[in-house]
Each structure stands twice: as C-alpha cells, then as structure tokens.
Write a protein that holds these residues in place. Structure first.
Motif, PDB file in Angstrom:
ATOM      1  N   ILE A 109      -4.762   1.878  17.386  1.00 38.37           N
ATOM      2  CA  ILE A 109      -4.567   2.242  15.897  1.00 38.37           C
ATOM      3  C   ILE A 109      -4.622   3.646  15.860  1.00 38.37           C
ATOM      4  O   ILE A 109      -5.681   4.530  16.221  1.00 38.37           O
ATOM      5  N   SER A 110      -3.582   4.413  15.353  1.00 38.44           N
ATOM      6  CA  SER A 110      -3.122   5.642  16.047  1.00 38.44           C
ATOM      7  C   SER A 110      -2.319   6.461  14.839  1.00 38.44           C
ATOM      8  O   SER A 110      -1.903   5.678  13.764  1.00 38.44           O
ATOM      9  N   TYR A 111      -1.780   7.340  15.210  1.00 39.66           N
ATOM     10  CA  TYR A 111      -0.659   7.974  14.147  1.00 39.66           C
ATOM     11  C   TYR A 111       0.738   7.041  14.450  1.00 39.66           C
ATOM     12  O   TYR A 111       1.118   6.861  15.456  1.00 39.66           O
ATOM     13  N   SER A 112       1.078   6.548  13.430  1.00 42.89           N
ATOM     14  CA  SER A 112       2.282   5.421  13.427  1.00 42.89           C
ATOM     15  C   SER A 112       3.552   5.906  13.688  1.00 42.89           C
ATOM     16  O   SER A 112       4.592   5.349  13.994  1.00 42.89           O
ATOM     17  N   PHE A 113       3.632   7.509  14.118  1.00 46.39           N
ATOM     18  CA  PHE A 113       4.968   7.940  14.639  1.00 46.39           C
ATOM     19  C   PHE A 113       5.241   7.687  15.865  1.00 46.39           C
ATOM     20  O   PHE A 113       6.391   7.572  16.549  1.00 46.39           O
ATOM     21  N   TYR A 114       3.954   7.527  16.742  1.00 45.88           N
ATOM     22  CA  TYR A 114       4.131   7.089  18.322  1.00 45.88           C
ATOM     23  C   TYR A 114       5.081   6.287  18.458  1.00 45.88           C
ATOM     24  O   TYR A 114       6.079   6.137  19.176  1.00 45.88           O
ATOM     25  N   PRO A 115       4.911   4.977  18.141  1.00 45.44           N
ATOM     26  CA  PRO A 115       5.825   3.741  18.217  1.00 45.44           C
ATOM     27  C   PRO A 115       7.220   4.083  17.767  1.00 45.44           C
ATOM     28  O   PRO A 115       8.330   3.578  18.234  1.00 45.44           O
ATOM     29  N   ASN A 293     -10.238  16.030   8.151  1.00 43.12           N
ATOM     30  CA  ASN A 293     -10.404  16.348   6.659  1.00 43.12           C
ATOM     31  C   ASN A 293     -10.161  15.064   5.692  1.00 43.12           C
ATOM     32  O   ASN A 293      -9.393  15.333   4.745  1.00 43.12           O
ATOM     33  N   PHE A 294     -10.519  13.942   6.429  1.00 37.95           N
ATOM     34  CA  PHE A 294     -10.260  12.608   5.756  1.00 37.95           C
ATOM     35  C   PHE A 294     -11.504  11.857   6.427  1.00 37.95           C
ATOM     36  O   PHE A 294     -11.844  12.051   7.362  1.00 37.95           O
ATOM     37  N   ILE A 295     -11.601  10.634   5.420  1.00 31.86           N
ATOM     38  CA  ILE A 295     -12.761   9.910   6.071  1.00 31.86           C
ATOM     39  C   ILE A 295     -11.904   8.395   6.012  1.00 31.86           C
ATOM     40  O   ILE A 295     -10.935   8.222   5.072  1.00 31.86           O
ATOM     41  N   PHE A 296     -12.383   7.449   6.523  1.00 34.16           N
ATOM     42  CA  PHE A 296     -11.973   6.156   6.986  1.00 34.16           C
ATOM     43  C   PHE A 296     -12.963   5.130   6.437  1.00 34.16           C
ATOM     44  O   PHE A 296     -14.019   5.175   6.971  1.00 34.16           O
ATOM     45  N   ALA A 297     -12.982   4.392   5.299  1.00 30.73           N
ATOM     46  CA  ALA A 297     -13.951   3.555   4.774  1.00 30.73           C
ATOM     47  C   ALA A 297     -13.537   2.143   4.148  1.00 30.73           C
ATOM     48  O   ALA A 297     -12.388   2.147   3.900  1.00 30.73           O
ATOM     49  N   ARG A 298     -14.611   1.322   4.048  1.00 30.89           N
ATOM     50  CA  ARG A 298     -14.286   0.189   3.671  1.00 30.89           C
ATOM     51  C   ARG A 298     -15.385  -0.362   3.153  1.00 30.89           C
ATOM     52  O   ARG A 298     -16.870   0.310   3.034  1.00 30.89           O
ATOM     53  N   HIS A 299     -15.409  -1.346   2.147  1.00 31.09           N
ATOM     54  CA  HIS A 299     -16.334  -1.781   1.283  1.00 31.09           C
ATOM     55  C   HIS A 299     -16.581  -3.436   1.476  1.00 31.09           C
ATOM     56  O   HIS A 299     -15.664  -3.966   1.492  1.00 31.09           O
ATOM     57  N   PRO A 300     -17.842  -3.780   1.831  1.00 28.90           N
ATOM     58  CA  PRO A 300     -17.932  -5.321   2.296  1.00 28.90           C
ATOM     59  C   PRO A 300     -17.518  -6.334   1.070  1.00 28.90           C
ATOM     60  O   PRO A 300     -17.410  -7.289   1.326  1.00 28.90           O
ATOM     61  N   ARG A 301     -17.511  -5.751  -0.176  1.00 29.71           N
ATOM     62  CA  ARG A 301     -17.206  -6.752  -1.370  1.00 29.71           C
ATOM     63  C   ARG A 301     -16.245  -6.578  -2.249  1.00 29.71           C
ATOM     64  O   ARG A 301     -15.843  -7.220  -2.961  1.00 29.71           O
ATOM     65  N   HIS A 302     -15.308  -5.497  -1.683  1.00 30.50           N
ATOM     66  CA  HIS A 302     -13.983  -5.148  -2.293  1.00 30.50           C
ATOM     67  C   HIS A 302     -12.882  -5.038  -1.483  1.00 30.50           C
ATOM     68  O   HIS A 302     -12.837  -4.483  -0.398  1.00 30.50           O
ATOM     69  N   ASP A 303     -11.760  -5.748  -1.756  1.00 26.47           N
ATOM     70  CA  ASP A 303     -10.615  -5.739  -1.051  1.00 26.47           C
ATOM     71  C   ASP A 303      -9.962  -4.344  -1.374  1.00 26.47           C
ATOM     72  O   ASP A 303      -9.902  -3.532  -2.381  1.00 26.47           O
ATOM     73  N   ALA A 304      -9.579  -3.626   0.063  1.00 29.78           N
ATOM     74  CA  ALA A 304      -9.127  -2.637  -0.137  1.00 29.78           C
ATOM     75  C   ALA A 304      -8.032  -2.049  -0.693  1.00 29.78           C
ATOM     76  O   ALA A 304      -7.644  -1.022  -1.569  1.00 29.78           O
ATOM     77  N   ALA A 305      -6.754  -3.131  -0.680  1.00 27.48           N
ATOM     78  CA  ALA A 305      -5.622  -2.842  -1.361  1.00 27.48           C
ATOM     79  C   ALA A 305      -5.673  -2.796  -2.860  1.00 27.48           C
ATOM     80  O   ALA A 305      -5.434  -2.347  -3.665  1.00 27.48           O
ATOM     81  N   GLY A 306      -6.816  -3.735  -3.448  1.00 23.80           N
ATOM     82  CA  GLY A 306      -7.219  -3.938  -4.772  1.00 23.80           C
ATOM     83  C   GLY A 306      -7.778  -2.634  -5.111  1.00 23.80           C
ATOM     84  O   GLY A 306      -7.362  -1.875  -6.274  1.00 23.80           O
ATOM     85  N   LEU A 307      -8.730  -2.069  -4.331  1.00 20.98           N
ATOM     86  CA  LEU A 307      -9.468  -0.668  -4.605  1.00 20.98           C
ATOM     87  C   LEU A 307      -8.464   0.224  -4.760  1.00 20.98           C
ATOM     88  O   LEU A 307      -8.364   1.147  -5.667  1.00 20.98           O
ATOM     89  N   ARG A 325      -6.215  -4.956  11.643  1.00 16.95           N
ATOM     90  CA  ARG A 325      -7.530  -4.510  11.995  1.00 16.95           C
ATOM     91  C   ARG A 325      -7.943  -3.519  11.038  1.00 16.95           C
ATOM     92  O   ARG A 325      -9.441  -3.340  10.828  1.00 16.95           O
ATOM     93  N   ILE A 326      -7.009  -2.877  10.372  1.00 19.68           N
ATOM     94  CA  ILE A 326      -7.545  -1.774   9.379  1.00 19.68           C
ATOM     95  C   ILE A 326      -7.285  -2.013   7.863  1.00 19.68           C
ATOM     96  O   ILE A 326      -7.335  -1.118   7.003  1.00 19.68           O
ATOM     97  N   ALA A 327      -6.947  -3.243   7.687  1.00 14.27           N
ATOM     98  CA  ALA A 327      -6.251  -3.514   6.127  1.00 14.27           C
ATOM     99  C   ALA A 327      -7.282  -3.534   4.998  1.00 14.27           C
ATOM    100  O   ALA A 327      -7.126  -3.509   4.137  1.00 14.27           O
TER     101      ALA A 327
END
Length: 350
Positions: A109-115, A293-307, A325-327
């Motif tokens: 899980i990293s900068y997606s330009f590498y691959p 200068n960003f944060i990475f967050a998830r909510h246990p009761r809400h789908d991230a794509a829907g949010l 892994r990070i969906a």
C-alpha cells in the motif's frame, strides 16, 4: 485502442491522478494540495521573471535553484538533482538506477505510480506487505533486491518511519539503491538527507508541490551521492535538457529562501490536522497516525465509497481507493479550518 499502437503501449496500465474538478464551489480535499498559497517572495520572483528573457531557454542545470536547495540543507550543490515535478525525478530513478535482475521492493500500500513505472521500464517488482497497523516492517526489506523505494511518510496512509528505522533499511542493502520518497516529510517527519553523506546508495526525493504550495509549478528534486546524481543527469540530458522553465527556477529558489513563511504554513497545516483528527474520532472514525498533510480514516458503520459519494453531494470531495486492503478508508487532505469544518458539517448531514 488503435491499430497504430505498439504492443508496448497496449500493455501499459497508466497512473490515475486525483480528480481536478472544474466546479469552483466544491471543497477540494482529494489531492493533498496545500490550502495556503505560495510564498509571497516566490510569487514576486516569478512576476519579476515575466520579461523579454522568456524568449531565451532557461538554465539547463537550474544552478540558482540547486544552490538554494544546497543552502537550505547545508549540502554541496553537486548532490542535488532537479526535475519537472518529483514524478519526473522518480521516472529517471526507475530508468537509471534500479537493477532488473532482482525485484524492486516497495510497500503493498503505497504511491500507485511505483508499479506504473515498473511496467513502463520493464522492472520486476515485489510489493512488501505492511503490517496490520499499516506500518512498514523494517526487517521485511533485508533481503536480496534490485532496489528499494518507499514514501516517508507513506502515502496514502500518512504513517511515518523514524530516521533510525530508515537508516536500518538503507544499511541492510548496501549494493542497491534505496530511495526515500519524502513528498510529505515537512508535515511531521525527519528528512533522511542527513544520511546521504554516510550511505552512497541512498537517494532522497522531495517535491515543492506540498509544503511549499507550488503544485502548479511542477518542481521536484533528489539529493544523494554525486555518482547517483550523475546517473540522473545523464538520463535527463537524454530525455529533456530543459525540464524547469525560468519561472519555476526563480520561484522555487525564492520559496526555499523564505523559511519564515514555510514554517508558518506548515504549522497551520499540522494544527488543522490535529483538530480534524479529534473531530473525526469524536464521530467514531478510526484515523491512522499521520505525519502528512492528509489523514487516512475509516468508520466502522459506514461504507467508505458511500461516504465519499454522499460527501460529494454535500460539495466536499475526498479520495477513495478501491484496493482491497484499504477499500474502507478515505484519504482526506488537510484544508483550511473553514474547509475542514465543511467536511465535518457534511458528515453531520449524513
């Protein structure tokens, strides 16, 4: 797909940048741009360069900017390489410094330009799994490799490695190049530039797009042993001898010279990040520790794509990744206090 494409082009899987919406009323927290404008000294320097000299080519070596970087970090200018954004610098590194007989190592899980660069330059790669807390495990990189690259702080997680941990990774692979991609280092990490004199295999890359608010100018750099810099110069001068224009050179140099403005705006971003983390945690979010200068967050009761979709309806754009892994995470850029409050208000509506 066209019949005129080569087989090489047909197989490429390009990088997908963050959305740049055309609507001006949106609160844009999806591409990690600095919410505060560039240094006034940088703007004045670029305005001063708007003259008849634009008919002339810029300095192909960008010596003014190299000297500014060298002065800022207390190093010799011969250890500095410059390019059109850190992405171009990274492209030259992939092309000129990583070996092909062993795999390149980078976090899964990293900068997606590498691959993408691995596909472009035919480099074998081996993603190295982050631990369950999304941290880099130093010991996992102590194995045969054709090179190592990782962001510090990592993206999109925001997690940072301490300098002694970075040094252990570099020290364990003396026969291959280790690249520390420090796009976000100024928001809470310690730069590895202090190690380049001790390790000839270490290369540190940075950008002026984040902490110096010059994403629209496209300026990136690398710092390392002169032998590594010479290799990058050879690639550059076989690709584009003039990667930085006159405005970019003087504007970036002035940005490095304006330490007071730089320190103040970084502090504002860090303070806003701390406040936003507390507000999100109060709403039940799990937020990974961030030094970016960003944060990475998830909510246990809400789908991230829907949010993300519902926030967009509220006029707030954040970044959602589909990787398994990070969906369920959202990457949220730190904005001004007003922009961050718009995010919190939008979540309140949901």
């Amino acid at each position: 797909m066209s019949k005129f494409w080569s087989p090489f082009v047909k197989d490429l899987v390009p990088y997908v940048p963050g959305e740049q919406p055309k609507l001006t009323k949106l609160v844009k927290l999806n591409t990690n741009e600095n919410p505060y404008g560039p240094s006034p000294k940088a703007l004045a320097a670029m305005q001063g360069e708007l003259n008849d000299n634009l008919r002339l080519y810029p300095d192909p070596n960008s010596d003014l900017l190299k000297q500014a970087v060298a002065k800022y970090y207390g190093i010799d200018a011969g250890k500095v390489f410059l390019g059109n954004g850190s992405d171009e610098v990274l492209a030259h590194i992939f092309h000129g410094l990583f070996q092909h007989d062993l795999p390149l190592l980078f976090p899964d899980i990293s900068y997606s330009f590498y691959p993408v660069y691995c596909g472009l330059y035919g480099i074998k790669s081996e993603p190295v799994r982050l631990d369950e807390q999304f941290q880099i495990r130093v010991a996992d990189y102590a194995r045969p490799n054709g090179g190592i690259i990782f962001p510090n702080p990592n993206a999109p997680t925001g997690c940072v490695l301490a300098l002694d941990a970075v040094e252990r990774i570099v020290k364990a692979s003396p026969d291959s190049v280790v690249v520390v991609d420090e796009a976000y280092i100024d928001f809470g990490g310690e730069t590895a530039i202090s190690l380049v004199d001790r390790y000839p295999n270490l290369l540190v890359t940075q950008t002026l797009s984040k902490s110096r608010s010059l994403a629209g100018l496209r300026v990136g750099l690398a710092v390392g042993h002169p032998d590594l810099i010479e290799a990058l110069e050879r690639v550059k001068n076989s690709f584009n001898s003039y990667p930085l224009d006159r405005l970019a050179i003087v504007g970036a140099a002035a940005a490095f010279d304006d330490r007071e403005y730089f320190d103040r705006t970084c502090r504002l971003v860090i303070d806003s990040r701390n406040t936003l983390v507390a507000q999100l945690e109060a709403k039940g979010f799990e937020v990974l520790p961030s030094a970016a200068n960003f944060i990475f967050a998830r909510h246990p009761r809400h789908d991230a794509a829907g949010l993300a979709a519902k926030l967009r309806e509220q006029g707030v754009i954040v970044r959602h990744f589909k990787q398994e892994r990070i969906a369920q995470f959202l990457r949220i850029s730190i904005g001004t206090p007003e922009q961050n409050q718009a995010l919190i208000d939008g979540l309140g509506e949901l």
